[in-house]
Motif scaffolding. Sequence first.
Motif, PDB file in Angstrom:
ATOM      1  N   MET A   1     -18.150  21.863  -4.742  1.00 23.29           N
ATOM      2  CA  MET A   1     -18.888  20.673  -4.315  1.00 23.29           C
ATOM      3  C   MET A   1     -20.337  20.758  -4.796  1.00 23.29           C
ATOM      4  SD  MET A   1     -19.574  19.168  -0.456  1.00 23.29           S
ATOM      5  CE  MET A   1     -18.151  18.062  -0.388  1.00 23.29           C
ATOM      6  N   LEU A   2     -20.799  19.717  -5.474  1.00 23.62           N
ATOM      7  CA  LEU A   2     -22.173  19.658  -5.974  1.00 23.62           C
ATOM      8  C   LEU A   2     -22.984  18.777  -5.029  1.00 23.62           C
ATOM      9  CD1 LEU A   2     -24.221  20.348  -8.215  1.00 23.62           C
ATOM     10  CD2 LEU A   2     -23.488  18.234  -9.376  1.00 23.62           C
ATOM     11  N   VAL A   3     -24.040  19.362  -4.437  1.00 24.99           N
ATOM     12  CA  VAL A   3     -24.805  18.674  -3.396  1.00 24.99           C
ATOM     13  C   VAL A   3     -26.281  18.599  -3.774  1.00 24.99           C
ATOM     14  CG1 VAL A   3     -25.527  18.724  -0.963  1.00 24.99           C
ATOM     15  CG2 VAL A   3     -23.189  19.359  -1.588  1.00 24.99           C
ATOM     16  N   LEU A   4     -26.849  17.422  -3.602  1.00 23.37           N
ATOM     17  CA  LEU A   4     -28.282  17.212  -3.771  1.00 23.37           C
ATOM     18  C   LEU A   4     -28.966  17.396  -2.421  1.00 23.37           C
ATOM     19  CD1 LEU A   4     -30.707  16.127  -5.548  1.00 23.37           C
ATOM     20  CD2 LEU A   4     -30.111  13.864  -4.634  1.00 23.37           C
ATOM     21  N   GLY A   5     -29.987  18.239  -2.370  1.00 26.73           N
ATOM     22  CA  GLY A   5     -30.736  18.454  -1.139  1.00 26.73           C
ATOM     23  C   GLY A   5     -32.107  17.817  -1.231  1.00 26.73           C
ATOM     24  N   ILE A   6     -32.513  17.120  -0.154  1.00 22.26           N
ATOM     25  CA  ILE A   6     -33.809  16.438  -0.110  1.00 22.26           C
ATOM     26  C   ILE A   6     -34.570  16.872   1.134  1.00 22.26           C
ATOM     27  CG2 ILE A   6     -34.981  14.208   0.048  1.00 22.26           C
ATOM     28  CD1 ILE A   6     -32.623  12.945  -1.397  1.00 22.26           C
ATOM     29  N   GLU A   7     -35.753  17.437   0.941  1.00 24.63           N
ATOM     30  CA  GLU A   7     -36.615  17.857   2.044  1.00 24.63           C
ATOM     31  C   GLU A   7     -37.916  17.057   2.011  1.00 24.63           C
ATOM     32  OE1 GLU A   7     -37.233  19.409   4.755  1.00 24.63           O
ATOM     33  OE2 GLU A   7     -39.397  19.573   4.609  1.00 24.63           O
ATOM     34  N   SER A   8     -38.230  16.366   3.123  1.00 21.96           N
ATOM     35  CA  SER A   8     -39.466  15.571   3.180  1.00 21.96           C
ATOM     36  C   SER A   8     -39.988  15.492   4.612  1.00 21.96           C
ATOM     37  CB  SER A   8     -39.214  14.154   2.644  1.00 21.96           C
ATOM     38  OG  SER A   8     -38.334  13.441   3.509  1.00 21.96           O
ATOM     39  N   SER A   9     -39.902  16.606   5.335  1.00 22.75           N
ATOM     40  CA  SER A   9     -40.239  16.554   6.757  1.00 22.75           C
ATOM     41  C   SER A   9     -41.729  16.521   7.042  1.00 22.75           C
ATOM     42  CB  SER A   9     -39.610  17.746   7.487  1.00 22.75           C
ATOM     43  OG  SER A   9     -40.162  18.960   7.004  1.00 22.75           O
ATOM     44  N   CYS A  10     -42.556  17.003   6.101  1.00 21.83           N
ATOM     45  CA  CYS A  10     -43.985  17.071   6.372  1.00 21.83           C
ATOM     46  C   CYS A  10     -44.792  16.801   5.107  1.00 21.83           C
ATOM     47  CB  CYS A  10     -44.335  18.430   6.982  1.00 21.83           C
ATOM     48  SG  CYS A  10     -46.031  18.527   7.618  1.00 21.83           S
ATOM     49  N   ASP A  11     -45.371  17.835   4.518  1.00 15.26           N
ATOM     50  CA  ASP A  11     -46.291  17.633   3.391  1.00 15.26           C
ATOM     51  C   ASP A  11     -45.813  18.267   2.093  1.00 15.26           C
ATOM     52  OD1 ASP A  11     -46.605  20.206   4.336  1.00 15.26           O
ATOM     53  OD2 ASP A  11     -48.769  20.261   4.029  1.00 15.26           O
ATOM     54  N   GLU A  12     -44.522  18.531   1.995  1.00 13.57           N
ATOM     55  CA  GLU A  12     -43.961  19.053   0.752  1.00 13.57           C
ATOM     56  C   GLU A  12     -42.675  18.308   0.434  1.00 13.57           C
ATOM     57  OE1 GLU A  12     -45.348  23.696   0.583  1.00 13.57           O
ATOM     58  OE2 GLU A  12     -44.086  23.051   2.255  1.00 13.57           O
ATOM     59  N   THR A  13     -42.555  17.871  -0.808  1.00 15.42           N
ATOM     60  CA  THR A  13     -41.358  17.167  -1.255  1.00 15.42           C
ATOM     61  C   THR A  13     -40.491  18.159  -2.016  1.00 15.42           C
ATOM     62  OG1 THR A  13     -42.769  15.223  -1.599  1.00 15.42           O
ATOM     63  CG2 THR A  13     -40.517  15.097  -2.407  1.00 15.42           C
ATOM     64  N   GLY A  14     -39.316  18.452  -1.470  1.00 16.19           N
ATOM     65  CA  GLY A  14     -38.436  19.439  -2.081  1.00 16.19           C
ATOM     66  C   GLY A  14     -37.104  18.847  -2.477  1.00 16.19           C
ATOM     67  N   ILE A  15     -36.640  19.186  -3.673  1.00 18.60           N
ATOM     68  CA  ILE A  15     -35.354  18.703  -4.188  1.00 18.60           C
ATOM     69  C   ILE A  15     -34.589  19.910  -4.730  1.00 18.60           C
ATOM     70  CG2 ILE A  15     -34.198  17.220  -5.877  1.00 18.60           C
ATOM     71  CD1 ILE A  15     -35.719  15.656  -3.775  1.00 18.60           C
ATOM     72  N   ALA A  16     -33.280  19.945  -4.520  1.00 14.99           N
ATOM     73  CA  ALA A  16     -32.470  21.037  -5.053  1.00 14.99           C
ATOM     74  C   ALA A  16     -31.048  20.569  -5.320  1.00 14.99           C
ATOM     75  CB  ALA A  16     -32.453  22.219  -4.089  1.00 14.99           C
ATOM     76  N   LEU A  17     -30.395  21.262  -6.254  1.00 13.11           N
ATOM     77  CA  LEU A  17     -28.972  21.058  -6.521  1.00 13.11           C
ATOM     78  C   LEU A  17     -28.247  22.353  -6.196  1.00 13.11           C
ATOM     79  CD1 LEU A  17     -28.646  19.108  -9.894  1.00 13.11           C
ATOM     80  CD2 LEU A  17     -27.875  18.366  -7.634  1.00 13.11           C
ATOM     81  N   TYR A  18     -27.252  22.253  -5.314  1.00 10.37           N
ATOM     82  CA  TYR A  18     -26.495  23.440  -4.912  1.00 10.37           C
ATOM     83  C   TYR A  18     -25.019  23.202  -5.167  1.00 10.37           C
ATOM     84  CZ  TYR A  18     -24.928  27.448  -2.195  1.00 10.37           C
ATOM     85  OH  TYR A  18     -24.352  28.643  -1.804  1.00 10.37           O
ATOM     86  N   ASP A  19     -24.378  24.159  -5.817  1.00  6.78           N
ATOM     87  CA  ASP A  19     -22.944  24.101  -6.083  1.00  6.78           C
ATOM     88  C   ASP A  19     -22.248  25.112  -5.189  1.00  6.78           C
ATOM     89  OD1 ASP A  19     -20.391  25.083  -7.599  1.00  6.78           O
ATOM     90  OD2 ASP A  19     -20.894  23.154  -8.525  1.00  6.78           O
TER      91      ASP A  19
END
Length: 343
Positions: A1-19
Amino acid sequence: MLVLGIESSCDETGIALYDSEQGLLAHALYSQIELHALYGGVVPELASRDHIRRLIPLIQSTLKEAKRQISELDGIAYTAGPGLIGALLTGASVARSLAFALKIPAVGVHHMEGHLLAPMLESEQPQFPFICLLVSGGHSMIIRVDGIGRYKLLGDTLDDAAGEAFDKTAKLLDLGYPGGPKVSQLALSGRAERYKFPRPMVDRPGLDMSFSGLKTYTLNTWQQALKEDQATEQTKADICRAFEMAVADTLTIKCKRALEQEGLNRLVVSGGVSANREIREKLHALMNKRHGEVFFPRLEFCTDNGAMIAYAGTQRLLAGEEQDLNFAATPRWSLEALAPLEF
């Protein structure tokens, strides 16, 4: 399963792809430190607007780095809370819109569960059960972890979290923003023998923590130095060293007590404050003495990031969990309210 992760809870914008088979493929992070430094802290409205600007370009660059197409995604994970409501909604709305357009499932991830599971991104993963010390700017918690979603809160902060105390100490000493790293950096040149700060709440039973009194002690020490005309950079460094040692000792004592209470000898330490050198050294020494195991995320995954959200979300998607289109961000959310995973 290929999953896109999005983090935006505070003051950092985080993106990742996890297989789920190959592991972490790519990740990107944009920090808003310069944006908020002028104000001495995070301005929620500015944080939300900056997330809007950064999310799509970061998703595109992460996909490009991993040499994947957006059409290959099998699921999307996004931070649903806790955090700043506006910042959370930016990531959630992008995640839900993409999931709807691609006809794939999406799942909201608990920000602190992401931190808790961040060491699972490493090749050497901790085995359940374990004690987790979660220390960040907004949280200081000791948790028994028996599996994903199987969390028992053993101790919590009664006021300021450890990271918050670091930031406020930096503000008291006029060190600038962000405060925690500046305190730690200055502490490296501090003299350990000059000041002895109290170790709060270690003389009473239980695993709860309090750092507001330590912050007040720091203020009083600095004010006394001002009165005595000793308010030098060396004095600041000595105060930072004493403060950092007090926090590290307090957390170590509480972790030792939790391990003994639960009959465990495996410790996971995560969250932004887990990057602190003094805390890492003290907890490594504790577990070496106990002949136990201690696990930390790599430094880039201690602070907020998309990789931890992608990993946590992948586990929940694999277990069949997903939300419908009526999503909601949750600024306050208990870890113990999460459903345990059943594979």
